[in-house]
Write a protein that holds these residues in place. Structure first.
Motif, PDB file in Angstrom:
ATOM      1  N   ILE A  63     -16.618  13.592   1.729  1.00  0.00           N
ATOM      2  CA  ILE A  63     -16.014  12.889   1.702  1.00  0.00           C
ATOM      3  C   ILE A  63     -15.391  11.978   1.991  1.00  0.00           C
ATOM      4  O   ILE A  63     -14.595  10.781   1.404  1.00  0.00           O
ATOM      5  CB  ILE A  63     -16.542  13.020   3.772  1.00  0.00           C
ATOM      6  N   ALA A  64     -17.360  11.270   1.158  1.00  0.00           N
ATOM      7  CA  ALA A  64     -16.907   9.633   0.226  1.00  0.00           C
ATOM      8  C   ALA A  64     -16.478  10.207  -0.626  1.00  0.00           C
ATOM      9  O   ALA A  64     -15.872   8.726  -1.333  1.00  0.00           O
ATOM     10  CB  ALA A  64     -19.114   9.143   0.166  1.00  0.00           C
ATOM     11  N   ALA A  65     -16.791  10.537  -1.556  1.00  0.00           N
ATOM     12  CA  ALA A  65     -16.014  11.288  -2.695  1.00  0.00           C
ATOM     13  C   ALA A  65     -14.661  11.598  -2.525  1.00  0.00           C
ATOM     14  O   ALA A  65     -13.890  10.854  -3.403  1.00  0.00           O
ATOM     15  CB  ALA A  65     -16.499  12.365  -3.460  1.00  0.00           C
ATOM     16  N   LYS A  66     -14.442  11.881  -1.588  1.00  0.00           N
ATOM     17  CA  LYS A  66     -13.016  12.222  -1.588  1.00  0.00           C
ATOM     18  C   LYS A  66     -11.595  10.914  -1.377  1.00  0.00           C
ATOM     19  O   LYS A  66     -10.637  10.237  -1.816  1.00  0.00           O
ATOM     20  CB  LYS A  66     -12.711  12.770  -0.164  1.00  0.00           C
ATOM     21  N   ARG A  67     -12.732   9.916  -0.709  1.00  0.00           N
ATOM     22  CA  ARG A  67     -12.128   8.466   0.029  1.00  0.00           C
ATOM     23  C   ARG A  67     -11.876   8.140  -1.279  1.00  0.00           C
ATOM     24  O   ARG A  67     -11.226   7.098  -1.257  1.00  0.00           O
ATOM     25  CB  ARG A  67     -13.380   7.716   0.800  1.00  0.00           C
ATOM     26  N   ALA A  68     -12.806   8.154  -2.263  1.00  0.00           N
ATOM     27  CA  ALA A  68     -12.615   7.336  -3.706  1.00  0.00           C
ATOM     28  C   ALA A  68     -11.956   7.543  -4.323  1.00  0.00           C
ATOM     29  O   ALA A  68     -10.479   6.994  -5.010  1.00  0.00           O
ATOM     30  CB  ALA A  68     -14.315   7.768  -4.415  1.00  0.00           C
ATOM     31  N   TRP A  69     -11.230   9.438  -4.703  1.00  0.00           N
ATOM     32  CA  TRP A  69     -10.194   9.377  -4.796  1.00  0.00           C
ATOM     33  C   TRP A  69      -9.146   9.031  -4.632  1.00  0.00           C
ATOM     34  O   TRP A  69      -7.999   8.329  -4.949  1.00  0.00           O
ATOM     35  CB  TRP A  69     -10.417  10.883  -4.781  1.00  0.00           C
ATOM     36  N   ASP A  70      -9.132   8.836  -2.610  1.00  0.00           N
ATOM     37  CA  ASP A  70      -7.797   8.160  -2.079  1.00  0.00           C
ATOM     38  C   ASP A  70      -7.459   7.044  -2.692  1.00  0.00           C
ATOM     39  O   ASP A  70      -6.441   5.973  -2.436  1.00  0.00           O
ATOM     40  CB  ASP A  70      -8.252   8.671  -1.064  1.00  0.00           C
ATOM     41  N   ARG A  71      -8.304   5.601  -3.038  1.00  0.00           N
ATOM     42  CA  ARG A  71      -8.170   4.845  -3.549  1.00  0.00           C
ATOM     43  C   ARG A  71      -8.389   5.019  -4.578  1.00  0.00           C
ATOM     44  O   ARG A  71      -7.021   3.843  -5.197  1.00  0.00           O
ATOM     45  CB  ARG A  71      -9.945   4.221  -3.188  1.00  0.00           C
ATOM     46  N   ASP A  72      -8.689   5.387  -5.834  1.00  0.00           N
ATOM     47  CA  ASP A  72      -7.738   5.611  -7.023  1.00  0.00           C
ATOM     48  C   ASP A  72      -6.681   5.212  -7.720  1.00  0.00           C
ATOM     49  O   ASP A  72      -6.083   5.017  -7.599  1.00  0.00           O
ATOM     50  CB  ASP A  72      -8.870   6.539  -7.586  1.00  0.00           C
ATOM     51  N   ARG A  73      -6.625   7.054  -6.384  1.00  0.00           N
ATOM     52  CA  ARG A  73      -4.598   6.959  -6.622  1.00  0.00           C
ATOM     53  C   ARG A  73      -3.732   6.359  -5.582  1.00  0.00           C
ATOM     54  O   ARG A  73      -3.206   5.836  -6.364  1.00  0.00           O
ATOM     55  CB  ARG A  73      -4.857   8.475  -6.029  1.00  0.00           C
ATOM     56  N   ASP A  74      -4.185   5.117  -4.616  1.00  0.00           N
ATOM     57  CA  ASP A  74      -3.317   4.467  -4.514  1.00  0.00           C
ATOM     58  C   ASP A  74      -3.302   3.190  -5.091  1.00  0.00           C
ATOM     59  O   ASP A  74      -2.919   2.460  -5.265  1.00  0.00           O
ATOM     60  CB  ASP A  74      -4.099   4.289  -3.067  1.00  0.00           C
TER      61      ASP A  74
END
Length: 75
Positions: A63-74
């Motif tokens: 979940i933490a990794a997924k949140r990091a992807w979302d932050r990077d994408r945004d």
């Protein structure tokens, strides 16, 4: 992000968290098991390699990794 954890980290992880199979993780994050395995092979999610053929996943770390992807994408 390293794909595998050191032996010491793996032992701590096992003692304090529930380790999931690709199938169990897929159910929890609502994707196919093949998607989990693909993410793992590409190093997108952390994994715990218990033996050459046995891989498990910590839900909170994924979940933490997924949140990091979302932050990077945004960005």
């Amino acid at each position: 992000m390293p794909a595998t954890l050191s032996l010491e980290c793996r032992m701590m992880s096992q003692a304090t968290t529930e380790l999931l199979t690709a199938e169990e993780l897929a159910q929890r994050v609502r994707v196919r098991p093949d998607t989990v395995r693909s993410w793992s092979r590409r190093g997108l999610i952390p994994r715990v390699q218990l033996s050459p053929k046995v891989i498990r996943y910590d839900l909170q770390s994924v979940i933490a990794a997924k949140r990091a992807w979302d932050r990077d994408r945004d960005r």
